[in-house]
Motif scaffolding. Sequence first.
Motif, PDB file in Angstrom:
ATOM      1  N   LEU A 478       0.836  -1.202   0.000  1.00  0.00           N
ATOM      2  CA  LEU A 478       0.000   0.000   0.000  1.00  0.00           C
ATOM      3  C   LEU A 478       0.868   1.247   0.000  1.00  0.00           C
ATOM      4  O   LEU A 478       1.827   1.353   0.770  1.00  0.00           O
ATOM      5  N   TRP A 479       0.539   2.167  -0.903  1.00  0.00           N
ATOM      6  CA  TRP A 479       1.078   3.529  -0.892  1.00  0.00           C
ATOM      7  C   TRP A 479      -0.155   4.416  -0.800  1.00  0.00           C
ATOM      8  O   TRP A 479      -0.893   4.582  -1.753  1.00  0.00           O
ATOM      9  N   SER A 480      -0.405   4.975   0.378  1.00  0.00           N
ATOM     10  CA  SER A 480      -1.707   5.571   0.655  1.00  0.00           C
ATOM     11  C   SER A 480      -1.920   6.924  -0.001  1.00  0.00           C
ATOM     12  O   SER A 480      -3.056   7.387  -0.122  1.00  0.00           O
ATOM     13  N   GLY A 481      -0.860   7.591  -0.421  1.00  0.00           N
ATOM     14  CA  GLY A 481      -1.000   8.914  -1.034  1.00  0.00           C
ATOM     15  C   GLY A 481       0.325   9.646  -0.975  1.00  0.00           C
ATOM     16  O   GLY A 481       1.389   9.027  -1.067  1.00  0.00           O
ATOM     17  N   LEU A 483       3.715  10.996  -0.485  1.00  0.00           N
ATOM     18  CA  LEU A 483       4.904  10.554   0.236  1.00  0.00           C
ATOM     19  C   LEU A 483       4.667   9.290   1.064  1.00  0.00           C
ATOM     20  O   LEU A 483       5.331   9.041   2.054  1.00  0.00           O
ATOM     21  N   GLY A 484       3.683   8.493   0.642  1.00  0.00           N
ATOM     22  CA  GLY A 484       3.415   7.230   1.308  1.00  0.00           C
ATOM     23  C   GLY A 484       2.524   7.334   2.520  1.00  0.00           C
ATOM     24  O   GLY A 484       2.215   6.321   3.150  1.00  0.00           O
ATOM     25  N   GLY A 485       2.094   8.537   2.869  1.00  0.00           N
ATOM     26  CA  GLY A 485       1.243   8.739   4.027  1.00  0.00           C
ATOM     27  C   GLY A 485       1.847   9.732   4.991  1.00  0.00           C
ATOM     28  O   GLY A 485       3.061   9.997   4.959  1.00  0.00           O
ATOM     29  N   GLY A 490       8.140   9.603   2.258  1.00  0.00           N
ATOM     30  CA  GLY A 490       8.518   8.968   1.010  1.00  0.00           C
ATOM     31  C   GLY A 490       9.510   7.834   1.144  1.00  0.00           C
ATOM     32  O   GLY A 490      10.040   7.360   0.139  1.00  0.00           O
ATOM     33  N   ASN A 491       9.755   7.354   2.367  1.00  0.00           N
ATOM     34  CA  ASN A 491      10.694   6.239   2.583  1.00  0.00           C
ATOM     35  C   ASN A 491      10.026   5.236   3.509  1.00  0.00           C
ATOM     36  O   ASN A 491      10.315   5.165   4.702  1.00  0.00           O
ATOM     37  N   LEU A 492       9.114   4.429   2.951  1.00  0.00           N
ATOM     38  CA  LEU A 492       8.281   3.558   3.758  1.00  0.00           C
ATOM     39  C   LEU A 492       9.078   2.523   4.529  1.00  0.00           C
ATOM     40  O   LEU A 492       8.772   2.219   5.678  1.00  0.00           O
TER      41      LEU A 492
END
Length: 843
Positions: A478-481, A483-485, A490-492
């Motif tokens: 999942l990338w929620s939106g 920068l990843g949330g 941006g570095n999940l």
Amino acid sequence: MPSLDFAVVPVLLSPLQVLLTILPGLLVALATSIFSLLRPRAMLHLLHIVWEQKIPLLILALCGAGLVWTGQHLLRGLGPTANAAEMTSTDWPMGRGGLTRTGTPDGQGPTQGGLNWVWKKSEEAFLSSPAVVGNRVYVASASLGVFGQSGTIYCFDADTGAVVWQAAPEGYRPTFSSPVVAGHYLVCGEGLHDTKDSRVICLDLTPGKEGQVVWTHETKSHVECTPVVSQGKVYVNAGDDGIYCLELEPGADRKGRVVWHQPGEKFLDAETSLAVHGERVYVGLGLGTPALCVLDAATGTELKRLPMPYPVFGPPTIVDNKLFLGMGNGDYVKTAQDKAGEVRCIDLSTLTTRWSFRVGETVLGAIAAPGDHLYFGSRDGWVYCLDQQGKLVNKWNSHGPIATSPAVTPTHVYVVNASGVLYALERQTLEPVWEFRLGTQPLFISSPVVARGRVYVGSQHDGFLCAGAPGQEKPTPLWSGRLGGPGRGGNLNLDPLPEMGVFQWQYHPTDSPNPTDRLMQAPAAAVGATLLVPMAGGSRRGLALLPADVAINRAPAALWFHPTRHGVIQSPAMTAKLALVVDGREGDEGRSLTALELASGNPQWTVPIEKQATGFFTAVADGVYVQDRAGQLSGVDLQGTLTWTRSVGKLIQPVTVTETMLLAATVDPPELCALDRPTGIELWRVKLATPGAAPLLGLKKMVLVPTAKGVEARSLVDGAAIPTWKVEGGGVATDVILGGDYLAYINTRGELVVLARNDGAVRGRIPEVLPTLPPVPLRGGLLVAGAGKLVRVRLDALEEAPAVWMEMEALGAITAPAILHDSALYLGVAGRGLVRLGKGSGG
């Protein structure tokens, strides 16, 4: 063995050794200064000045000592806390935990990747492999500093990463040997390959005495070997000084008591960890006269010597009256010119070879022997599975040399290769289940240990890490939106960043030289091996799907491109099967939220966005929350079905999602509200003095609200302000990064501000930072933009000037925030579209 070429563990160069080239000149200058100072007239003058200023100097010294003490305790309070030690009868008496060398005390392995915690200090390497007992992790370090080298034995809380204690005897040096634990004692070697007169050390683990030195024993060589504790005795190899057997219990003088010693002249290059089984000790010998030696455990008498075709550096594995041994040409750093490797099975009843299995290069790690199969890695890059008759069952190519031992649970095999990637493989098929990048710079010679549903492993440049999480099912990507949330920056996976950056490639969907056709304003999205790239302007506006594993200096081709009516200026989202995108901005006609099949780019469903609606949206594993109408928020499932719509007001950012709530900041008037996630029913609403300035951050008990004044903390129960939280960082100009114990953002004055997570107090400010790039979180640091360059900031040294990561003037102006995925940086650059920066082809 003076040559590095023949070292099992290499001599690691530190900045101190570089200074040796200029040391003579420095010493001459220092001696001249001291000589001048020691002249009688100069000395009397200096003493006169000190006596006149004795009171101010005394006050200054006391203040300095107080500041140091206070700083140490404050910094200690900011970190994670340790849980109480668990009572356990389990020991870790040898390398990999036992004679089967599986590297796991409980068989509980993680089914998904990600970073849990990391301990990292400047110039501190972890070449040693950990021991895990209960909820405690023990490991040795190797600090290679500018002004000295040292080693430390650490005890970490396995769950939180808190340092429970750290200790070492006086003068303890950088260490490769791994700790072992027996009862209330910890035993470890000392030194690297060039270390002389290394010691075997024993520390106390008794509550209240943790880390105290029980005894030490000095040898005449290095002790890279991991000791073995058996029947109250400590067995250890000491390189060129042969083999020792010591009493585990201390003597009266805190010195190790030698039971027997076999000299190095008889046992050349005794480097590796040995094995003790029954009444025998099994020792592998390396260069010179490679062999497997069998000794009497009580007396040290040599019973038999089995010559081997290659140097033996892997520890013996014993199961079902069979001994398995890895060997070959090559070491932990270098591939041998004469490449060769082998695994051999020895019958312990007859001490004869049952079978041997050839591989491409040396086998340096242990052979894990759970059940009926054997698992091991080789410097040829392959992970092998054999049956106990020596027949190949399966193998898998990691595409990088393997110098470590695998950890094997009932369902998975975990292995680290020289590229710094931790792989979790399905045990029966050796198919990859997940992978996690530990770092980008070698060495990676610490072997992983699996316990409590996590993986514990060290690295040379990226600290000691705890990765992975237990679970029954593979998580939904999942990338929620944006920068990843919120807070993710941006570095999940908290991937590491290469030491320096270079340009690798750029992508734009058209050959047109018009810069508008190459405009990217929103950050990309990344999950697994795919990238979603939003294009904002020109004739080819829309969403592209790219492969993330494109080679350096090779322009990527889109797997598909979905054109949109308006440019995409909001970050896309990605679930396991869908790509989600909203085009245009408030005031544009004919906008929509579109769901595309991730594999093909084919549209699956759309939700119309009214002209006066913001169109802000957030994706979660089971749906999407979108402002599709003016002042309204709607819940939509992943089939495109509307589940509810509620009035909330005009959003200033996409909503933030917690396990049970939706958190929203609105404008005209500025307010903060919480909604029930399943139904959208409003739970509470409060006024804000100033509008929100960045996405909200939802924590366990509070929500952090970035505003034009700073970061406010509000209770999740009713939205009330938390009075103990300090709002003193200045107005927020970028997304706020949420780290383990810190927050970071760039304020309206162009400062990078780092706050303590527990109370909002400012920990540091870095001036002259550009808000065009929100901070990118790194392990132990942040990446930000300065004038014409990208710089790296160390969180443990905020007072130091940031280090330049890459010059950017020739590349162009940044137009879209960066994300970090698989150690590559992706960002929008004027006239270029999406640009990838990363490690150079030779680095």
